[in-house]
Design an enzyme around this catalytic site. Structure first.
Site, short mmCIF file in Angstrom:
data_model
loop_
_atom_site.label_atom_id
_atom_site.label_comp_id
_atom_site.label_asym_id
_atom_site.label_seq_id
_atom_site.Cartn_x
_atom_site.Cartn_y
_atom_site.Cartn_z
N GLY A 49 0.85 -1.19 0.00
CA GLY A 49 0.00 0.00 0.00
C GLY A 49 0.88 1.24 0.00
O GLY A 49 2.05 1.18 0.40
N GLN A 83 2.77 10.06 1.72
CA GLN A 83 4.09 9.43 1.72
C GLN A 83 4.95 9.87 0.53
O GLN A 83 6.17 9.68 0.55
CB GLN A 83 3.98 7.90 1.73
CG GLN A 83 3.47 7.33 3.05
CD GLN A 83 3.39 5.82 2.98
OE1 GLN A 83 2.45 5.28 2.41
NE2 GLN A 83 4.38 5.16 3.53
N CYS A 137 6.14 -0.43 6.96
CA CYS A 137 5.67 0.79 6.33
C CYS A 137 6.80 1.32 5.46
O CYS A 137 7.96 1.34 5.90
CB CYS A 137 5.30 1.82 7.40
SG CYS A 137 4.75 3.38 6.71
N LEU A 138 6.49 1.76 4.26
CA LEU A 138 7.54 2.22 3.35
C LEU A 138 8.27 3.46 3.87
O LEU A 138 9.38 3.74 3.44
CB LEU A 138 6.94 2.50 1.96
CG LEU A 138 6.43 1.27 1.20
CD1 LEU A 138 5.76 1.71 -0.10
CD2 LEU A 138 7.55 0.28 0.92
N HIS A 169 -4.16 0.82 7.99
CA HIS A 169 -2.79 1.37 7.98
C HIS A 169 -2.71 2.55 7.01
O HIS A 169 -2.18 3.61 7.35
CB HIS A 169 -1.79 0.27 7.58
CG HIS A 169 -0.37 0.73 7.47
ND1 HIS A 169 0.61 0.33 8.34
CD2 HIS A 169 0.23 1.59 6.60
CE1 HIS A 169 1.75 0.92 8.02
NE2 HIS A 169 1.55 1.67 6.95
N GLU A 170 -3.27 2.36 5.80
CA GLU A 170 -3.20 3.44 4.81
C GLU A 170 -4.06 4.63 5.23
O GLU A 170 -3.67 5.79 5.05
CB GLU A 170 -3.62 2.93 3.43
CG GLU A 170 -2.73 1.83 2.86
CD GLU A 170 -1.25 2.16 2.92
OE1 GLU A 170 -0.88 3.33 2.75
OE2 GLU A 170 -0.45 1.24 3.16
N HIS A 194 -2.38 7.04 7.51
CA HIS A 194 -1.47 8.00 6.88
C HIS A 194 -2.20 9.30 6.51
O HIS A 194 -1.59 10.36 6.47
CB HIS A 194 -0.86 7.41 5.60
CG HIS A 194 0.33 6.52 5.85
ND1 HIS A 194 1.47 6.97 6.41
CD2 HIS A 194 0.53 5.20 5.60
CE1 HIS A 194 2.35 5.97 6.50
NE2 HIS A 194 1.80 4.89 6.02
NI NI Z 1 2.73 3.02 5.88
#
Ligand code: NI
Length: 189
Positions: free
Chosen positions: A46, A51, A94-95, A136-137, A140
């Site tokens: 995701g 981000q 998480c990226l 999670h997304e 953000h």
């Molecule tokens: Ni993340």
């Protein structure tokens, strides 16, 4: 189309409340395509618009990594209508937190509402892993990060890794640093 730099933990954009997407114009369509490419290159399941430096209510989930016949899907102006069920803990990454894997407890099911790229409003119920990824997304978009969802003790255990990210020793995906970006795509074919 372009691959975008993913912001690391510590960037203030990751802490902002995202703005609604007012219309699906060329800018949004280009952003979605760039995010799709970035997510694939970074190996993410995701990716949320903040981000990549755009604090908009938009994220992508790559369902092909989670289910058979799944595809990448864009979620515009998503909402969590209600969350219910138990709160199981499972490992998440998480990226924006390279190298960090941590157990996060979340409601196992959510009723969600969002718009598709064609403007259709969808309401659906997700459970288990899809519910986790969506939450999670969504986090953000409201400036919440996975380290806000863990105990102070677990967070203390991540201190070194978090400092490495803040100091730039651990970096998220960046096309300028990614060797694959510089190589011709046909190489090896
Ligand atoms: Ni993340």
């Amino acid at each position: 189309m372009a691959r975008l730099k993913i912001l690391p933990y510590g960037d203030p954009i990751l802490r902002r409340q995202a703005e609604p997407v007012k219309s699906v114009n060329d800018d949004i369509l280009r952003l979605v395509e760039d995010m799709r490419e970035t997510m694939a290159a970074a190996g993410g399941v995701g990716l949320a618009a903040p981000q990549v430096g755009r604090p908009l209510m938009l994220f992508l989930i790559d369902w092909s990594l989670l289910e058979e016949d799944g595809a990448v899907k864009a979620y515009l102006n998503p909402q969590i209508v209600r969350a219910f069920g138990k709160r199981p803990a499972a490992e998440e990454g998480c990226l924006s937190f390279p190298g960090v894997r941590v157990e996060v407890a979340r409601p196992e099911a959510v009723e969600v509402k969002y718009q598709n790229l064609d403007g259709t409003t969808v309401t659906e119920t997700l459970s288990d892993l899809p519910a986790r990824v969506f939450q999670h997304e969504y986090d953000h978009l409201i400036g919440v990060l996975l380290i806000d969802r863990i105990s102070p003790e677990v967070r203390a255990g991540l201190k070194t890794q978090l400092q490495d990210i803040l100091d730039g020793r651990l970096r998220p995906f960046d096309p300028a640093l990614d060797k694959r970006e510089a190589e011709p795509a046909e190489q090896g074919a």
